[in-house]
Design a protein around this motif. Sequence first.
Motif, mmCIF file in Angstrom:
data_model
loop_
_atom_site.group_PDB
_atom_site.id
_atom_site.type_symbol
_atom_site.label_atom_id
_atom_site.label_comp_id
_atom_site.label_asym_id
_atom_site.label_seq_id
_atom_site.Cartn_x
_atom_site.Cartn_y
_atom_site.Cartn_z
ATOM 1 N N ASP A 1 0.864 -1.180 0.000
ATOM 2 C CA ASP A 1 0.000 0.000 0.000
ATOM 3 C C ASP A 1 0.902 1.231 0.000
ATOM 4 O O ASP A 1 1.669 1.452 0.941
ATOM 5 N N VAL A 2 0.832 2.027 -1.073
ATOM 6 C CA VAL A 2 1.683 3.218 -1.187
ATOM 7 C C VAL A 2 0.829 4.485 -1.206
ATOM 8 O O VAL A 2 1.226 5.504 -1.774
ATOM 9 N N SER A 3 -0.350 4.417 -0.584
ATOM 10 C CA SER A 3 -1.207 5.605 -0.532
ATOM 11 C C SER A 3 -0.520 6.734 0.232
ATOM 12 O O SER A 3 -0.722 7.914 -0.069
ATOM 13 N N ASP A 4 0.292 6.366 1.225
ATOM 14 C CA ASP A 4 1.150 7.335 1.913
ATOM 15 C C ASP A 4 2.582 7.014 1.501
ATOM 16 O O ASP A 4 3.175 6.046 1.978
ATOM 17 N N LEU A 5 3.130 7.816 0.606
ATOM 18 C CA LEU A 5 4.450 7.518 0.045
ATOM 19 C C LEU A 5 5.559 7.582 1.084
ATOM 20 O O LEU A 5 6.636 7.018 0.876
ATOM 21 N N THR A 6 5.312 8.252 2.186
ATOM 22 C CA THR A 6 6.343 8.330 3.230
ATOM 23 C C THR A 6 6.332 7.107 4.139
ATOM 24 O O THR A 6 7.294 6.865 4.863
ATOM 25 N N GLU A 7 5.245 6.326 4.083
ATOM 26 C CA GLU A 7 5.142 5.138 4.928
ATOM 27 C C GLU A 7 4.497 3.990 4.156
ATOM 28 O O GLU A 7 3.342 3.627 4.404
ATOM 29 N N PRO A 8 5.206 3.404 3.197
ATOM 30 C CA PRO A 8 4.648 2.251 2.469
ATOM 31 C C PRO A 8 4.434 1.081 3.423
ATOM 32 O O PRO A 8 5.189 0.893 4.380
ATOM 33 N N ARG A 9 3.388 0.283 3.138
ATOM 34 C CA ARG A 9 3.052 -0.842 4.009
ATOM 35 C C ARG A 9 2.860 -2.110 3.179
ATOM 36 O O ARG A 9 2.330 -2.053 2.069
ATOM 37 N N GLU A 10 3.275 -3.240 3.722
ATOM 38 C CA GLU A 10 2.960 -4.536 3.140
ATOM 39 C C GLU A 10 1.656 -4.998 3.784
ATOM 40 O O GLU A 10 1.618 -5.305 4.973
ATOM 41 N N VAL A 11 0.580 -5.052 2.989
ATOM 42 C CA VAL A 11 -0.738 -5.304 3.569
ATOM 43 C C VAL A 11 -1.223 -6.734 3.357
ATOM 44 O O VAL A 11 -2.180 -7.169 4.011
ATOM 45 N N SER A 12 -0.594 -7.478 2.440
ATOM 46 C CA SER A 12 -0.998 -8.864 2.229
ATOM 47 C C SER A 12 0.150 -9.631 1.588
ATOM 48 O O SER A 12 0.959 -9.057 0.849
ATOM 49 N N VAL A 13 0.204 -10.939 1.886
ATOM 50 C CA VAL A 13 1.307 -11.778 1.402
ATOM 51 C C VAL A 13 0.765 -13.148 1.003
ATOM 52 O O VAL A 13 -0.126 -13.698 1.662
ATOM 53 N N TRP A 14 1.297 -13.684 -0.082
ATOM 54 C CA TRP A 14 1.076 -15.085 -0.457
ATOM 55 C C TRP A 14 2.444 -15.738 -0.581
ATOM 56 O O TRP A 14 3.360 -15.154 -1.174
#
Length: 279
Positions: free
Chosen positions: A70-83
């Motif tokens: 999730d890069v909606s906030d470019l200053t704090e990217p997040r990994e929101v799901s993994v396979w």
Amino acid sequence: DIGYVVTFRQIDPFYTIDLSDPTDPRILGELKIPGFSSYLHPISDTLVLGVGSDADDEGRVTGAKVSLFDVSDLTEPREVSVWTAPDGWNDVGWDHRAFLWWAPEELAVVPVTVWNEWSGAVVLRVADGAITEVGRVDHEIAGAEPGRTDCRKLAAADLRSTDMEDFRTELEYFISDDYNAVLACEPGEAGMTGFECPRDSWMDMLTDEAESLGLLRSEESISICWPSDSPNVIVRSIVISDELWTLGFKGWGSFDGQAPARLHVNDLQTLARLAALEL
């Protein structure tokens, strides 16, 4: 004007980069997670798919991995799901065309091989901020009996002599060896199920030898086959109408055009196989 970059030593720093000034790119944010993405594919303005490898905290690769960032906030990217696929790997990192993103159905098709277990393509739905496995397709031929062939199999009885001291060609040694299958194939005939049958200039030389020994009938050519446990690797996929078409080959390494290729068609919704063709 935004770039996404991954580097890897022991963990995966995922960077968001401001490229609005090409002479002065700036890192906006970063995310450190185990594993690494060897291919990044933006699927919207705020979401990026990463395809690569999972790893432990010390950097040891443990399997294949697909991440949703999730890069909606470019200053704090997040990994929101993994396979993940433990003990698996994929070739998307060095062959990005092996990956397919089909936006109308929010589907990602990722070729994966799990050591000594399974090889094919995993179909993932990426929706509502989550990765969900829809199903898998492969190029295995159900019920295919190993050793089946439409070609004529040459045997030691076809030779003028079975005494190796009388052999004049390399082909005679192959025919007398029970491990290899020496086939005389007419145009359009395939190799042998469960066996590797390479097609290269070496076969042309063996065909010339067979002709000199009087072993071939009209238009036949030689194919040498040996037992194989190499996987049926999928290297390309495309959606046509409501069908998923995949192209692959049997073997290890890159597709060099020598191994027999396979084209399969599956229903996009159910993934049921509709047709299969060996090329």
